[in-house]
Design an enzyme around this catalytic site. Structure first.
Site, PDB file in Angstrom:
ATOM      1  N   ARG A   1     -12.205  -2.972   5.738  1.00  0.00           N
ATOM      2  CA  ARG A   1     -11.443  -4.219   5.854  1.00  0.00           C
ATOM      3  C   ARG A   1     -12.011  -5.232   6.827  1.00  0.00           C
ATOM      4  NH1 ARG A   1      -5.220  -2.256   5.797  1.00  0.00           N
ATOM      5  NH2 ARG A   1      -5.326  -1.788   3.600  1.00  0.00           N
TER       6      ARG A   1
ATOM      7  N   HIS B   1      -2.845  -8.002  10.376  1.00  0.00           N
ATOM      8  CA  HIS B   1      -2.142  -7.030   9.547  1.00  0.00           C
ATOM      9  C   HIS B   1      -1.572  -5.851  10.338  1.00  0.00           C
ATOM     10  CE1 HIS B   1      -1.170  -4.886   5.918  1.00  0.00           C
ATOM     11  NE2 HIS B   1      -2.070  -3.952   6.097  1.00  0.00           N
TER      12      HIS B   1
ATOM     13  N   GLY C   1       0.867  -1.170   0.000  1.00  0.00           N
ATOM     14  CA  GLY C   1       0.000   0.000   0.000  1.00  0.00           C
ATOM     15  C   GLY C   1       0.900   1.214   0.000  1.00  0.00           C
TER      16      GLY C   1
ATOM     17  N   ARG D   1      -7.739   1.237  11.332  1.00  0.00           N
ATOM     18  CA  ARG D   1      -6.880   2.114  10.520  1.00  0.00           C
ATOM     19  C   ARG D   1      -7.331   2.121   9.061  1.00  0.00           C
ATOM     20  NH1 ARG D   1      -2.356   1.183   7.165  1.00  0.00           N
ATOM     21  NH2 ARG D   1      -2.885  -0.993   7.476  1.00  0.00           N
TER      22      ARG D   1
ATOM     23  N   GLU E   1      -8.246   3.055  -2.369  1.00  0.00           N
ATOM     24  CA  GLU E   1      -8.284   1.893  -1.469  1.00  0.00           C
ATOM     25  C   GLU E   1      -9.516   1.986  -0.592  1.00  0.00           C
ATOM     26  OE1 GLU E   1      -4.453   1.884   0.470  1.00  0.00           O
ATOM     27  OE2 GLU E   1      -3.498   0.891  -1.214  1.00  0.00           O
TER      28      GLU E   1
ATOM     29  N   HIS F   1      -6.294  -8.168   7.573  1.00  0.00           N
ATOM     30  CA  HIS F   1      -6.371  -7.818   6.151  1.00  0.00           C
ATOM     31  C   HIS F   1      -7.132  -8.936   5.442  1.00  0.00           C
ATOM     32  CE1 HIS F   1      -5.292  -6.668   2.097  1.00  0.00           C
ATOM     33  NE2 HIS F   1      -4.780  -5.543   2.577  1.00  0.00           N
TER      34      HIS F   1
HETATM   35  C1  SIN Z   1      -2.654  -2.931   1.221  1.00  0.00           C
HETATM   36  O1  SIN Z   1      -1.946  -2.600   0.294  1.00  0.00           O
HETATM   37  O2  SIN Z   1      -3.674  -3.565   1.090  1.00  0.00           O
HETATM   38  C2  SIN Z   1      -2.219  -2.588   2.604  1.00  0.00           C
HETATM   39  C3  SIN Z   1      -2.064  -1.155   2.740  1.00  0.00           C
HETATM   40  C4  SIN Z   1      -2.212  -0.736   4.154  1.00  0.00           C
HETATM   41  O3  SIN Z   1      -2.573  -1.549   4.989  1.00  0.00           O
HETATM   42  O4  SIN Z   1      -2.024   0.448   4.420  1.00  0.00           O
END
Ligand code: SIN
Length: 519
Positions: free
Chosen positions: A278, A339, A50, A374, A116, A232
């Site tokens: 998430r 995660h 990410g 988060r 995202e 995640h």
């Molecule tokens: C992701 O790329 O899915 C993770 C990014 C993040 O958790 O900030």
């Protein structure tokens, strides 16, 4: 003492983005040392796929980034900390560009902004597609080397040196020199990252064991929000592959989740489909895996062009190919994994803990930015924004605090034995945590878990530690207990914390933080 320099102004523990960016911003006249348990490249930051969220799009602004972060945090963010984060994001991106980070751009040369989950705008910057962490960390490491900031690797912190409620250094186990010895300093900054290794399935590297939280807790610092562990939704699940994060950006670009029969299922459960928060997607996947009696689902991006996939997700493409999965043609088997830790060592807005001279930065810190959940791509940003603030704060603390106190702590020889003796405790703890304190929790299971963890802690108490893994295992048994106790205490569901027996958010009793302090 054995020819090593062991007196510093500032000691930074951890070599992820928070540790290195803080080191680069501490006053150049301060004598700064970075210590790291493994290699400088071994961190969550280095592996990050990410990117960095910054409200720089034409239709975006820090106020919108603020609102999205607060919504994702589900009522528990510290709004002041979030404001600092989002309003500093655009200038931090400029600073990274000045340092040499090459963010991805479109054909016209404009910075490319990804989408995202939980972001209402396109605002996530990447560098080299899904290798963003590596691209940024390589630049930071280059600057650390150019500035000749010393980094002592293979060195693990065992304890903080506290005298009269002031932090005066760290006791370390140095694998290369086969010694346990004290390092003295005026200030210590913990930037030890996450603790995904508490669970058997995680996106985190093997070093992410929460060591910083344990030494801080044992020294009398406060830990907060420990029940909020983010899972995640999409981690590669393949019998011979290591846990590999499959970035949320794939779903941001139209990736579809399918069950083992190839059927799309998320929209049946949530109107936002694959881009629901998430924690919601992780629970939906878990339910679908149970319903179909499978331990994975599929992520499908085969409808995207090969050119797009190769330019945006080159690392995932190459990694999956090693295990016979061609993501341009095949579905990717995925399942949720631990995660990110929203809680951590409680700090104020300057990164100060309740122990004078002790600071915390990045994932190990509990600044209240992330609340109960988060938002993606806010964490590298946190390490940078707060790293800079803490560096400035520590620089003036060091200037205004006279001599370094040297306590009389003796060094001892300590070899590392190859075989850890506590491995089976670690595996048992991970499995119990997954079962009883994972994506879904309830009182009965949490009580069983706590009993088991207490027994294991008693069993290992007097066992010798033969290598770093043994120390980590003892540390993680303590952390697991603190997570489980907090999860049992919070009788509601909020953000990443989901209680089957209390499925709703309860603002009357629970719009507050749970704080853990030794004794
Ligand atoms: C992701 O790329 O899915 C993770 C990014 C993040 O958790 O900030």
């Amino acid at each position: 003492m054995f020819g090593l320099n062991n007196v510093w102004d500032v000691i930074i523990v951890g070599s992820g983005i928070a540790g290195l960016y803080t080191a680069l911003n501490v006053d150049e006249n301060s004598r700064t040392l970075v210590i790291t348990k493994s290699d400088i490249k071994e961190s969550n930051s280095y592996n990050a796929q990410g990117g960095i969220a910054a409200a720089i799009g034409e239709d975006d602004g820090p106020d919108i980034h603020f609102r999205d972060t607060i919504v994702a945090g589900d009522g528990l963010c510290n709004p002041e900390a979030v404001k600092i984060l989002v309003y500093n994001a655009p200038s931090i991106v400029e600073e990274l560009i000045r340092l040499g980070v090459e963010f991805d751009r479109d054909k016209s040369g404009k910075l490319e902004l990804g989408r995202e989950g939980a972001h209402s705008k396109r605002r996530v910057l990447h560098s080299r597609g899904d290798s963003t962490g590596k691209a940024i960390m390589e630049v930071l490491i280059r600057h650390i080397l150019e500035r000749e900031i010393p980094v002592r690797d293979q060195t693990m912190v065992l304890e903080l040196i506290i005298d009269d409620h002031i932090c005066k250094g760290v006791l370390v186990w140095d694998k290369k020199r086969e010694m346990i010895y004290p390092l003295y300093s005026k200030a210590v900054i913990l930037a030890t990252g996450g603790m995904g290794q508490v669970y058997p399935f995680t996106t985190n590297p093997s070093v992410a064991c929460g060591d910083g939280l344990v030494v801080a807790y044992n020294a009398g610092a406060e830990l907060c929000d420990m029940e909020f562990v983010q899972f995640h939704p999409t981690v590669l699940r393949h019998p011979s592959a290591p846990s590999l994060l499959i970035t949320e950006s794939i779903r941001g670009e139209g990736g579809i989740l399918r069950n083992i029969y190839g059927e799309r299922f998320v929209p049946k459960y949530h109107e936002m489909g694959e881009l629901a928060p998430r924690d919601v997607v992780s629970r939906i996947i878990t339910e679908e895996m149970e319903r179909t009696n499978s331990d994975y689902v599929y992520l499908d991006i085969t409808h995207l062009s090969k050119e797009f996939i190769l330019s945006h997700f080159p690392m995932i493409y190459n990694e999956c190919l090693k295990y016979g999965i061609d993501i341009t043609k095949d579905y990717i088997p995925v399942a949720p994994g631990a995660h990110y830790m929203m809680g951590g060592i409680r700090t104020n807005l300057k990164g100060e803990t309740c122990i004078k001279g002790l600071y915390a930065c990045g994932e190990c810190a509990g600044t209240g930015i992330h609340g109960a959940n988060r938002m993606a791509s806010n964490s590298l940003l946190e390490g940078l924004v707060f790293g800079k603030i803490i560096a400035q704060e520590v620089s003036s603390y060091v200037l205004n605090n006279g001599d370094i106190s040297i306590l009389d702590i003796e060094a001892i020889e300590k070899k590392v034995c190859k075989e850890g003796s506590l491995k089976e405790f670690r595996v048992k703890m991970q499995n119990l945590m997954w079962r009883y304190c994972g994506i879904r929790r309830e009182e009965k299971g949490l009580k069983i878990l706590l009993e088991e963890l207490e027994k294991m802690q008693q069993d290992v108490k007097n066992m010798p530690v033969n290598n770093f893994q043994d120390v980590e295992t003892k540390n993680m048994l303590l952390l697991s207990r603190l997570i489980a106790e907090s999860a049992l205490e919070r009788k509601e569901s909020r953000g990443a914390h989901f209680r089957i027996d209390y499925p709703y958010r309860d603002d009357i009793y629970w719009q507050k933080h749970i704080i853990k302090k030794k004794g």
